[in-house]
Design an enzyme around this catalytic site. Structure first.
Site, PDB file in Angstrom:
ATOM      1  N   CYS A 111       0.867  -1.303  -0.006  1.00 60.61           N
ATOM      2  CA  CYS A 111      -0.058  -0.008  -0.021  1.00 60.61           C
ATOM      3  C   CYS A 111       0.891   1.373   0.095  1.00 60.61           C
ATOM      4  O   CYS A 111       1.384   1.487  -0.952  1.00 60.61           O
ATOM      5  CB  CYS A 111      -0.904  -0.045   1.240  1.00 60.61           C
ATOM      6  N   HIS A 112       0.948   2.149   1.120  1.00 65.52           N
ATOM      7  CA  HIS A 112       1.633   3.274   1.052  1.00 65.52           C
ATOM      8  C   HIS A 112       3.032   2.929   1.824  1.00 65.52           C
ATOM      9  O   HIS A 112       4.069   3.911   1.661  1.00 65.52           O
ATOM     10  CB  HIS A 112       0.718   4.205   2.021  1.00 65.52           C
TER      11      HIS A 112
END
Length: 186
Positions: A111-112
């Site tokens: 994800c991030h």
């Protein structure tokens, strides 16, 4: 070939981690037989983010500063927006990530969390994926950005979002079974 039951894996996170991106690897890796520890900046419990609000907490096993790289075969970095944004300005966390890479350990970021890999300076020339909003950051840091559920490049595993967790955890297990990875110099 290493057995998962003989492997120790570290999850590094702080408040605001995407709940599923920490708990799914934690549970699935333990079910597969690995010993999994959670490291946080202060060694205290942290609270996750569950879609639109604060979620469950997880206890820490140790402080990030106390992590001994040689104790672990792999490092898992859960995403969420808050968690990696806070950790990427934590020099202790960033230096530990660099040490994991330097010591040929497996790194898995979803994800991030690739923001942390950018900050550690380890993305150039690697095939990587991430949440759509940070793909430009990866590209600007020199990564070859792809849009697929899991990308692996020279011992670093990346995935896009919680929908990719099954493939993400499966790839971690596969890589741990293969053992430590000698990095190619870019």
């Amino acid at each position: 070939m290493p057995k998962l039951s003989e492997s120790k894996i570290l999850i590094m996170a702080t408040h605001g981690f995407e709940q599923s991106e920490l708990f799914t690897p934690l549970e699935k890796l333990k079910e597969a037989g690995a010993t999994v520890h959670v490291a946080t900046p202060d060694g205290e419990a942290i609270t996750g983010w569950n879609e639109k609000d604060w979620g469950k907490s997880v206890d820490a096993d140790l402080r990030i500063a106390d992590v001994k790289i040689d104790d672990y075969i792999a490092l898992v970095l859960p995403g969420g927006q808050i968690n990696p944004d806070l950790l990427r300005v934590d020099e202790t966390a960033v230096s530990k990530i660099r040490e994991f890479v330097k010591n040929d350990k497996i790194i898995a970021a979803i994800c991030h969390a690739p923001w942390l890999l950018i900050e550690a300076g380890v993305v150039e020339g690697r095939e990587m994926t991430a949440y759509p909003s940070i793909r430009t950051d990866l590209k600007n840091a020199g990564a070859n950005v792809v849009d697929k559920e899991v990308a692996i490049s020279n011992g670093i595993i990346t995935s896009r979002n919680p929908d990719d967790l099954e493939a993400f955890v499966s790839k971690i297990i596969e890589e741990v079974r293969e053992g430590e990875h000698q990095r190619k110099v870019a």
